[in-house]
Design a protein around this motif. Structure first.
Motif, PDB file in Angstrom:
ATOM      1  N   LEU A  48       0.831  -1.206   0.000  1.00  0.00           N
ATOM      2  CA  LEU A  48       0.000   0.000   0.000  1.00  0.00           C
ATOM      3  C   LEU A  48       0.865   1.256   0.000  1.00  0.00           C
ATOM      4  O   LEU A  48       0.600   2.204  -0.753  1.00  0.00           O
ATOM      5  CB  LEU A  48      -0.922   0.004   1.221  1.00  0.00           C
ATOM      6  CG  LEU A  48      -1.785   1.269   1.397  1.00  0.00           C
ATOM      7  CD1 LEU A  48      -2.705   1.476   0.204  1.00  0.00           C
ATOM      8  CD2 LEU A  48      -2.596   1.185   2.697  1.00  0.00           C
ATOM      9  N   ILE A  49       1.916   1.261   0.820  1.00  0.00           N
ATOM     10  CA  ILE A  49       2.807   2.428   0.865  1.00  0.00           C
ATOM     11  C   ILE A  49       3.499   2.617  -0.482  1.00  0.00           C
ATOM     12  O   ILE A  49       3.616   3.749  -0.990  1.00  0.00           O
ATOM     13  CB  ILE A  49       3.849   2.248   1.995  1.00  0.00           C
ATOM     14  CG1 ILE A  49       3.150   2.315   3.366  1.00  0.00           C
ATOM     15  CG2 ILE A  49       4.939   3.310   1.906  1.00  0.00           C
ATOM     16  CD1 ILE A  49       4.044   1.943   4.532  1.00  0.00           C
ATOM     17  N   LYS A  50       3.937   1.508  -1.106  1.00  0.00           N
ATOM     18  CA  LYS A  50       4.571   1.607  -2.422  1.00  0.00           C
ATOM     19  C   LYS A  50       3.588   2.117  -3.474  1.00  0.00           C
ATOM     20  O   LYS A  50       3.950   2.923  -4.340  1.00  0.00           O
ATOM     21  CB  LYS A  50       5.118   0.244  -2.841  1.00  0.00           C
ATOM     22  CG  LYS A  50       6.325  -0.228  -2.040  1.00  0.00           C
ATOM     23  CD  LYS A  50       6.814  -1.580  -2.553  1.00  0.00           C
ATOM     24  CE  LYS A  50       8.048  -2.054  -1.805  1.00  0.00           C
ATOM     25  NZ  LYS A  50       8.509  -3.383  -2.300  1.00  0.00           N
ATOM     26  N   THR A  51       2.335   1.650  -3.380  1.00  0.00           N
ATOM     27  CA  THR A  51       1.316   2.100  -4.332  1.00  0.00           C
ATOM     28  C   THR A  51       1.055   3.591  -4.184  1.00  0.00           C
ATOM     29  O   THR A  51       0.959   4.320  -5.180  1.00  0.00           O
ATOM     30  CB  THR A  51       0.000   1.314  -4.112  1.00  0.00           C
ATOM     31  OG1 THR A  51       0.240  -0.083  -4.302  1.00  0.00           O
ATOM     32  CG2 THR A  51      -1.070   1.777  -5.092  1.00  0.00           C
ATOM     33  N   LEU A  52       0.929   4.058  -2.939  1.00  0.00           N
ATOM     34  CA  LEU A  52       0.711   5.488  -2.710  1.00  0.00           C
ATOM     35  C   LEU A  52       1.897   6.314  -3.189  1.00  0.00           C
ATOM     36  O   LEU A  52       1.722   7.404  -3.754  1.00  0.00           O
ATOM     37  CB  LEU A  52       0.457   5.737  -1.221  1.00  0.00           C
ATOM     38  CG  LEU A  52      -0.854   5.169  -0.657  1.00  0.00           C
ATOM     39  CD1 LEU A  52      -0.938   5.407   0.849  1.00  0.00           C
ATOM     40  CD2 LEU A  52      -2.056   5.786  -1.348  1.00  0.00           C
ATOM     41  N   ALA A  53       3.113   5.791  -2.984  1.00  0.00           N
ATOM     42  CA  ALA A  53       4.309   6.497  -3.465  1.00  0.00           C
ATOM     43  C   ALA A  53       4.290   6.609  -4.986  1.00  0.00           C
ATOM     44  O   ALA A  53       4.615   7.663  -5.559  1.00  0.00           O
ATOM     45  CB  ALA A  53       5.568   5.774  -2.987  1.00  0.00           C
ATOM     46  N   GLY A  98       7.634  -7.677 -11.330  1.00  0.00           N
ATOM     47  CA  GLY A  98       7.533  -8.190  -9.978  1.00  0.00           C
ATOM     48  C   GLY A  98       8.063  -7.261  -8.911  1.00  0.00           C
ATOM     49  O   GLY A  98       8.319  -7.689  -7.776  1.00  0.00           O
ATOM     50  N   TRP A  99       8.228  -5.979  -9.244  1.00  0.00           N
ATOM     51  CA  TRP A  99       8.764  -5.022  -8.284  1.00  0.00           C
ATOM     52  C   TRP A  99       7.672  -4.355  -7.444  1.00  0.00           C
ATOM     53  O   TRP A  99       7.969  -3.628  -6.500  1.00  0.00           O
ATOM     54  CB  TRP A  99       9.574  -3.947  -9.003  1.00  0.00           C
ATOM     55  CG  TRP A  99      10.772  -4.488  -9.718  1.00  0.00           C
ATOM     56  CD1 TRP A  99      11.495  -5.592  -9.383  1.00  0.00           C
ATOM     57  CD2 TRP A  99      11.367  -3.960 -10.902  1.00  0.00           C
ATOM     58  NE1 TRP A  99      12.511  -5.799 -10.272  1.00  0.00           N
ATOM     59  CE2 TRP A  99      12.469  -4.808 -11.230  1.00  0.00           C
ATOM     60  CE3 TRP A  99      11.114  -2.876 -11.729  1.00  0.00           C
ATOM     61  CZ2 TRP A  99      13.282  -4.599 -12.329  1.00  0.00           C
ATOM     62  CZ3 TRP A  99      11.929  -2.646 -12.831  1.00  0.00           C
ATOM     63  CH2 TRP A  99      13.002  -3.504 -13.120  1.00  0.00           C
ATOM     64  N   LEU A 100       6.422  -4.569  -7.822  1.00  0.00           N
ATOM     65  CA  LEU A 100       5.333  -3.904  -7.112  1.00  0.00           C
ATOM     66  C   LEU A 100       4.065  -4.749  -7.191  1.00  0.00           C
ATOM     67  O   LEU A 100       3.755  -5.322  -8.245  1.00  0.00           O
ATOM     68  CB  LEU A 100       5.055  -2.520  -7.738  1.00  0.00           C
ATOM     69  CG  LEU A 100       3.843  -1.752  -7.198  1.00  0.00           C
ATOM     70  CD1 LEU A 100       4.069  -1.346  -5.745  1.00  0.00           C
ATOM     71  CD2 LEU A 100       3.554  -0.521  -8.062  1.00  0.00           C
ATOM     72  N   THR A 101       3.378  -4.837  -6.075  1.00  0.00           N
ATOM     73  CA  THR A 101       2.018  -5.367  -6.042  1.00  0.00           C
ATOM     74  C   THR A 101       1.100  -4.213  -5.679  1.00  0.00           C
ATOM     75  O   THR A 101       1.227  -3.627  -4.598  1.00  0.00           O
ATOM     76  CB  THR A 101       1.876  -6.486  -4.990  1.00  0.00           C
ATOM     77  OG1 THR A 101       2.753  -7.562  -5.324  1.00  0.00           O
ATOM     78  CG2 THR A 101       0.441  -7.003  -4.948  1.00  0.00           C
ATOM     79  N   ILE A 102       0.223  -3.847  -6.599  1.00  0.00           N
ATOM     80  CA  ILE A 102      -0.636  -2.684  -6.378  1.00  0.00           C
ATOM     81  C   ILE A 102      -1.725  -3.031  -5.374  1.00  0.00           C
ATOM     82  O   ILE A 102      -2.504  -3.955  -5.570  1.00  0.00           O
ATOM     83  CB  ILE A 102      -1.246  -2.199  -7.701  1.00  0.00           C
ATOM     84  CG1 ILE A 102      -0.130  -1.674  -8.621  1.00  0.00           C
ATOM     85  CG2 ILE A 102      -2.282  -1.100  -7.452  1.00  0.00           C
ATOM     86  CD1 ILE A 102      -0.611  -1.213  -9.978  1.00  0.00           C
ATOM     87  N   GLU A 103      -1.763  -2.276  -4.286  1.00  0.00           N
ATOM     88  CA  GLU A 103      -2.727  -2.479  -3.206  1.00  0.00           C
ATOM     89  C   GLU A 103      -3.628  -1.257  -3.127  1.00  0.00           C
ATOM     90  O   GLU A 103      -3.181  -0.146  -2.824  1.00  0.00           O
ATOM     91  CB  GLU A 103      -1.991  -2.672  -1.870  1.00  0.00           C
ATOM     92  CG  GLU A 103      -2.890  -2.797  -0.660  1.00  0.00           C
ATOM     93  CD  GLU A 103      -3.447  -4.207  -0.486  1.00  0.00           C
ATOM     94  OE1 GLU A 103      -4.248  -4.416   0.433  1.00  0.00           O
ATOM     95  OE2 GLU A 103      -3.078  -5.102  -1.277  1.00  0.00           O
ATOM     96  N   LEU A 104      -4.908  -1.445  -3.454  1.00  0.00           N
ATOM     97  CA  LEU A 104      -5.867  -0.346  -3.433  1.00  0.00           C
ATOM     98  C   LEU A 104      -7.130  -0.805  -2.705  1.00  0.00           C
ATOM     99  O   LEU A 104      -8.010  -1.428  -3.307  1.00  0.00           O
ATOM    100  CB  LEU A 104      -6.218   0.089  -4.861  1.00  0.00           C
ATOM    101  CG  LEU A 104      -5.116   0.807  -5.652  1.00  0.00           C
ATOM    102  CD1 LEU A 104      -5.526   0.976  -7.105  1.00  0.00           C
ATOM    103  CD2 LEU A 104      -4.808   2.165  -5.027  1.00  0.00           C
TER     104      LEU A 104
END
Length: 371
Positions: A199-204, A237-243
């Motif tokens: 989630l933090i990565k997605t927001l970033a 594979g560097w990000l899993t989008i969490e929304l």
């Protein structure tokens, strides 16, 4: 005179404090959105706030969303689309490129021909109808219309009203085709357990991508840069989008408010006399795109709602929200919408300028014969 008339007190909203107006806007958004959700309307969480924005703004409210406030929201929508798109999006284009090319060009040609005919028939003053039915970005088309002497206010009404009409027609098509909300049967989990690091990565990504897109100054850059970056990061594979659902609901509300709050009372008053003609122009474009959708059903074998959303002349962000709320082939819809968005940005303004010049020249040539 007219200015004072337009600003007579209208009762419960005009002259109230911003805090009261925001409270009313949020309350109406929840009410409209909840009611539409119970009816099984696709994108109820977008349409509800949109209607609430129209009510508040049309009643004399003064709320406005600044471009800076909307930038991270566009980033969130870009993340949502990136999560929906397959990692093999290039392969999707490669396999179906004749269908995408034909569909995209058909929509652009249909809008150009329709706009030309409406100008020749003098349905609206000058070249207003041409810019109003153009499927490009609403803000860009409104500014260009003003530069070419068209009625920019009527163009704005046509552009934003069409987004609302596309969503409304999508609800009807969904009911008729049986492709209603995919989550109606299941209880909606508004506050699920969160994977905090994704989630933090997605927001970033949403914030940084949208800021970069705005700095690049390309149309809808905040959404597009985030979308492309999200697809690349997910694919490797560097990000899993969490929304989570509640976060998407906030983003949908901002998109709805951005459209609805533009329908100010002066704008609505200005458009009132021409409203039947504006509706006719918008319905004509939606019908033309619907015809192209019917051809897609026959040729590509996609379901009716997928074909309608893929060819619909609504905004890419609102179409993405409707697609995410319905049983459709989201990959096909968004691939077609993104292809058309790029094509429209590349050739749409040039084609619209060419048609506007020709229409203006014809009008000037015919003027001596006018009464």
């Amino acid at each position: 005179m007219t200015h004072e008339t337009l600003h007579q007190p209208s009762g419960w909203i005009e002259g109230s404090t911003p805090a009261f107006q925001w409270t009313a806007l949020i309350g109406l958004s929840v009410g409209f959105g909840g009611f539409l959700s119970l009816l099984g309307v696709p994108a109820a969480l977008l349409i509800g706030p949109l209607l609430a924005g129209i009510v508040i703004s049309g009643s004399g409210g003064k709320l406005r969303l600044t471009p800076h406030a909307f930038v991270p929201v566009q980033g969130l929508i870009g993340c949502m689309i990136a999560r929906m798109l397959p990692s093999s999006i290039a392969g999707e284009f490669g396999i179906h490129w004749p269908v995408f090319a034909a569909g995209v060009l058909s929509v652009i040609v249909a809008s150009g021909v329709l706009g030309w005919l409406l100008v020749r028939m003098r349905v609206l003053p000058g070249t207003t109808a041409l810019w109003g039915v153009s499927p490009g970005a609403a803000t860009v088309m409104t500014l260009m219309a003003e530069a070419y002497g068209a009625d920019a206010q009527l163009v704005a009404v046509m552009q934003y009203l069409r987004v609302l009409m596309v969503a409304a027609v999508a609800s009807v098509v969904a009911k008729v085709s049986g492709a209603g909300l995919h989550h109606v049967a299941a209880a909606i989990t508004w506050f699920p357990a969160l994977a905090w690091l994704p989630l933090i990565k997605t927001l970033a990504l949403a914030v940084l991508g949208s800021l970069l897109g705005r700095r690049l100054r390309i149309p809808m850059g905040s959404m597009l840069v985030t979308l492309v970056a999200g697809v690349v990061l997910v694919r490797h594979g560097w990000l899993t989008i969490e929304l989570p659902r509640w976060l998407l609901a906030i983003a949908y509300a901002f998109v709805g408010w951005r459209i609805g709050l533009r329908f100010t009372r002066p704008l609505l008053a200005h458009a009132a006399r021409a409203l039947p003609r504006i509706l006719a122009c918008s319905l004509a474009l939606i019908a033309a795109c619907g015809g192209i959708g019917v051809a897609l059903v026959a040729v590509a074998g996609v379901d009716p709602l997928t074909a309608y959303l893929a060819t619909s002349p609504g905004g890419a962000d609102s179409v993405a929200i409707i697609a995410a709320s319905s049983n459709v082939d989201v990959h096909f819809v968004m691939a077609m919408q993104m292809a058309r968005f790029v094509a429209v940005q590349a050739i749409g303004p040039v084609a619209a300028r060419f048609l506007a010049r020709r229409a203006t020249a014809n009008a000037n040539a015919a003027r001596p014969n006018d009464s």
